[in-house]
Design an enzyme around this catalytic site. Structure first.
Site, short mmCIF file in Angstrom:
data_model
loop_
_atom_site.label_atom_id
_atom_site.label_comp_id
_atom_site.label_asym_id
_atom_site.label_seq_id
_atom_site.Cartn_x
_atom_site.Cartn_y
_atom_site.Cartn_z
N PHE A 39 5.57 -0.37 -5.08
CA PHE A 39 6.27 0.25 -3.94
C PHE A 39 6.21 -0.59 -2.68
CE2 PHE A 39 1.98 1.57 -2.73
CZ PHE A 39 2.04 1.49 -1.34
N LYS A 71 12.86 -2.43 -13.32
CA LYS A 71 12.33 -1.07 -13.21
C LYS A 71 11.49 -1.05 -11.93
CE LYS A 71 9.27 1.45 -13.51
NZ LYS A 71 8.81 2.18 -12.29
N GLU A 89 9.14 4.04 -8.37
CA GLU A 89 9.84 5.32 -8.18
C GLU A 89 9.57 5.90 -6.79
OE1 GLU A 89 7.28 4.51 -10.01
OE2 GLU A 89 6.17 6.21 -10.84
N ARG A 90 8.68 5.23 -6.00
CA ARG A 90 8.41 5.74 -4.64
C ARG A 90 9.52 5.36 -3.66
NH1 ARG A 90 5.14 8.02 -6.87
NH2 ARG A 90 3.15 7.31 -7.67
N SER A 134 -0.88 -2.40 -9.52
CA SER A 134 -2.34 -2.31 -9.47
C SER A 134 -2.94 -2.93 -10.74
CB SER A 134 -2.76 -0.86 -9.30
OG SER A 134 -2.10 -0.06 -10.26
N CYS A 185 -0.63 -6.71 -0.63
CA CYS A 185 -1.59 -7.34 -1.53
C CYS A 185 -2.21 -8.56 -0.88
CB CYS A 185 -0.94 -7.71 -2.85
SG CYS A 185 0.22 -9.05 -2.65
N GLU A 192 -10.16 -1.77 -4.30
CA GLU A 192 -9.07 -1.91 -3.32
C GLU A 192 -8.80 -0.55 -2.66
OE1 GLU A 192 -5.14 -2.51 -5.10
OE2 GLU A 192 -4.72 -4.02 -3.57
P1 NAD Z 1 1.30 0.81 -9.40
O1 NAD Z 1 0.46 0.01 -10.32
O2 NAD Z 1 1.01 2.24 -9.21
O3 NAD Z 1 2.84 0.74 -9.85
C1 NAD Z 1 3.47 -0.49 -10.16
C2 NAD Z 1 4.56 -0.24 -11.21
O4 NAD Z 1 3.95 0.26 -12.40
C3 NAD Z 1 5.59 0.80 -10.77
O5 NAD Z 1 6.86 0.36 -11.15
C4 NAD Z 1 5.17 2.05 -11.53
O6 NAD Z 1 6.26 2.89 -11.85
C5 NAD Z 1 4.57 1.48 -12.80
N1 NAD Z 1 3.54 2.36 -13.36
C6 NAD Z 1 2.80 3.28 -12.70
N2 NAD Z 1 1.94 3.88 -13.54
C7 NAD Z 1 2.12 3.34 -14.75
C8 NAD Z 1 1.52 3.53 -16.03
N3 NAD Z 1 0.53 4.40 -16.21
N4 NAD Z 1 1.95 2.78 -17.06
C9 NAD Z 1 2.93 1.87 -16.90
N5 NAD Z 1 3.54 1.64 -15.70
C10 NAD Z 1 3.14 2.36 -14.64
O7 NAD Z 1 1.27 0.01 -8.00
P2 NAD Z 1 1.83 0.49 -6.60
O8 NAD Z 1 0.97 1.56 -6.06
O9 NAD Z 1 3.29 0.71 -6.69
O10 NAD Z 1 1.63 -0.86 -5.74
C11 NAD Z 1 0.44 -1.19 -5.10
C12 NAD Z 1 -0.41 -2.12 -5.94
O11 NAD Z 1 0.30 -3.32 -6.23
C13 NAD Z 1 -1.66 -2.57 -5.21
O12 NAD Z 1 -2.73 -2.59 -6.13
C14 NAD Z 1 -1.32 -3.97 -4.74
O13 NAD Z 1 -2.44 -4.81 -4.52
C15 NAD Z 1 -0.50 -4.46 -5.89
N6 NAD Z 1 0.33 -5.58 -5.50
C16 NAD Z 1 -0.01 -6.81 -5.98
C17 NAD Z 1 0.73 -7.92 -5.61
C18 NAD Z 1 0.37 -9.29 -6.13
O14 NAD Z 1 1.17 -10.18 -6.03
N7 NAD Z 1 -0.82 -9.47 -6.70
C19 NAD Z 1 1.85 -7.78 -4.78
C20 NAD Z 1 2.17 -6.49 -4.32
C21 NAD Z 1 1.41 -5.40 -4.70
#
Ligand code: NAD
Length: 499
Positions: free
Chosen positions: A148, A172, A175-176, A225, A280, A382
């Site tokens: 998101f 994909k 969804e937020r 994450s 991140c 985190e």
């Molecule tokens: P998230 O892991 O909740 O969601 C990321 C994606 O995974 C979304 O598209 C979501 O729909 C999908 N998803 C959620 N639950 C799932 C499941 N159980 N199984 C499969 N797919 C699933 O992350 P977020 O809250 O949207 O974003 C924040 C996180 O992203 C933080 O941990 C941040 O550090 C990380 N991030 C990392 C980088 C990097 O380059 N390392 C960059 C940006 C964000």
């Protein structure tokens, strides 16, 4: 309330069935509804990408570059509207949203150089009348799954280069805040991308699993994450896909006694609290070296924090806006409570913050902890919110060990005027992206982006030539053209050598 559509084969597609609300975090209320795709929707998007692939891969790279160039122009022409949409669903300030979009545009600019990026390798006469060359071919249907916190930039990290090198794409997004990715795909169509080259499907785990297990998807890029990144990496690999999966972070800023403290306070404020800490590459941990440095830093941060303005995302004077959802705000508050229970000193508590006139918004004020210890779970995990933790170190070596031993290894920064110390730190620290007097060292589009340890799973990074390598496979051809038709090579039963 309107419902956001999927975009498949150039058409907006509505779907009955499961859906979830999208919120405006500044107002704390739902503004749209987004469908959660079932398997049939994912299959339709993949089928559309498959149908578009043969013609798109044959399209000369220079023509594909023209589409990317028109896309860049359209992004610039629509900059303000896209930034508003980012800001509305994410909660970041408009200025920050414009910055995000600019970073995404830089990735598209990089992709505009695709004819140059795809130039292969060639050697004449590797043997008698034998030439050899390698070229970089697209993979086919590929996918991106995004978080998101950068609804425009991260999709463009992925599909910019992936599509320019000749793949067709299924995105994909989170969804937020799903409206912006659909807008990007509409602009790609307007720029001349044929139907099916870029498809956007909304959803949750069901959609992600359908992508990860579909045999026609050849590569998956994920950002989110760490636990989910790890899951995506394992599941994708088990299903024969190339996977890069970027995860969470806990970036440290090391402050040596000779650092320019005026600049450090400014840099820390922006890097720890900007975008409500939901980056991140944020700096949620600061490590001052020596008691004098630590005491001064703490005192000056305590004076700085009340000057920060938290506001609605459209407030041009706000330094940061709300966090993305009520659940996330409560999670951050839970980590602050945990830090107190673990014995860290909560110097500034942002939990009671409320914005007058916007009491329902998901706001949380800046918090500051001192005397945080490496054994505390609030240090190890985190938090992803506007919380800065001071971890005091006695020596340079102790400071170097903290980010090096942490489970995450995304980014790190060192603040010093000592070139020798900075050089030594950059060489030895066990982290993927390093800033020297640069608080948020996000590499530019033509350098590689990627963390180490639990911040990234997979071997190939985002951005730059690594991005080109991730989205292509190398083919090497060895060709023999004898000087005359009469010149035959003898049979050989040993491995060919040039001796
Ligand atoms: P998230 O892991 O909740 O969601 C990321 C994606 O995974 C979304 O598209 C979501 O729909 C999908 N998803 C959620 N639950 C799932 C499941 N159980 N199984 C499969 N797919 C699933 O992350 P977020 O809250 O949207 O974003 C924040 C996180 O992203 C933080 O941990 C941040 O550090 C990380 N991030 C990392 C980088 C990097 O380059 N390392 C960059 C940006 C964000």
């Amino acid at each position: 309330m309107s419902t956001i559509a999927h975009l498949i084969n150039g058409e907006l597609v509505q779907q009955a069935g499961r859906s979830t609300p999208v919120f405006n975090p500044s107002l704390g209320k739902p503004v749209r509804e987004v469908p959660l795709a079932d398997q049939d929707i994912i299959r339709a998007a993949i089928a559309s990408a498959k149908a578009a692939f043969p013609a798109w891969r044959k399209t000369p790279p220079a023509k594909r570059a023209q589409v990317m160039f028109r896309f860049k122009q359209l992004l610039e022409a629509n900059r303000d509207k896209i930034a508003q949409l980012i800001s509305e669903e994410h909660g970041k300030t408009l200025e920050d949203a414009v910055g995000e979009l600019q970073r995404g545009i830089e990735n598209v600019e990089y992709a505009c150089g695709v004819p140059e990026l795809l130039k292969g390798e060639y050697n004449r006469n590797v043997g008698p009348n034998i030439d050899s060359w390698s070229d970089f071919q697209p993979l086919g249907v590929v996918a991106g799954i995004t978080p998101f916190n950068f609804p425009a930039m991260i999709p463009m990290w992925m599909f910019g280069v992936a599509i320019a090198v000749g793949n067709t794409f299924v995105l994909k997004p989170s969804e937020r805040d799903p409206s912006v990715p659909v807008r990007l795909a509409e602009l790609m169509l307007e720029a001349g991308a044929p139907n099916g080259v870029l498809n956007v499907v909304h959803g949750d785990k069901t959609a992600v699993d359908a992508i990860l297990t579909h045999p026609l998807v050849h590569a998956v890029s994920f950002v989110g994450s760490s636990d989910i990144a790890h899951y995506v990496y394992q599941t994708g690999a088990a299903n024969h896909k190339r996977v890069q999966a970027m995860g969470g972070a806990k970036n440290h800023g090391i402050v040596l006694p000779d650092a320019d403290m005026d600049q450090v306070i400014k840099d820390l404020s922006g890097a720890a609290y900007g975008s409500a800490g939901e980056r991140c590459m944020a700096l949620p941990v600061v490590v001052p070296v020596g008691k004098k440095t630590a005491d001064e830093l703490r005192e000056r941060m305590v004076a700085e924090i009340p000057t920060m303005r938290v506001g609605v995302s459209t407030d041009a004077g706000a330094h940061y806006g709300p966090v993305v959802t009520a659940q996330h705000r409560d999670r951050i508050a839970g980590w602050i409570e945990k830090g107190v229970q673990e014995g860290a000193e909560l110097v500034v508590d942002g939990r009671d913050f409320s914005l007058q006139g916007h009491e329902k918004g998901y706001f949380i004020g800046p918090s500051l902890f001192d005397h945080v210890k490496p054994g505390m779970s609030s240090y190890q995990e985190e938090i992803f919110g506007p919380v800065l933790q001071i971890v005091r170190a006695e020596t340079f070596e102790e400071a170097l060990a903290l980010p090096s031993n942490h489970q995450y290894g995304n980014g790190v920064a060192i603040f010093t005027q000592n070139g020798r110390a900075a050089r030594d730190f950059a060489a030895r620290v066990n982290v993927g992206m390093v800033g020297i007097n640069v608080p948020i060292p996000v590499p530019v589009a033509y350098h590689t982006f990627g963390g180490w340890k639990r911040s990234a799973f997979g071997d190939i990074n985002q951005h730059g030539m690594e991005g080109v390598r991730f989205w292509t496979k190398t083919k090497t051809v060895t060709a023999r053209w004898p000087d005359s038709e009469l010149e035959h090579a003898d049979s050989s039963f040993v491995i060919p050598t040039m001796r």
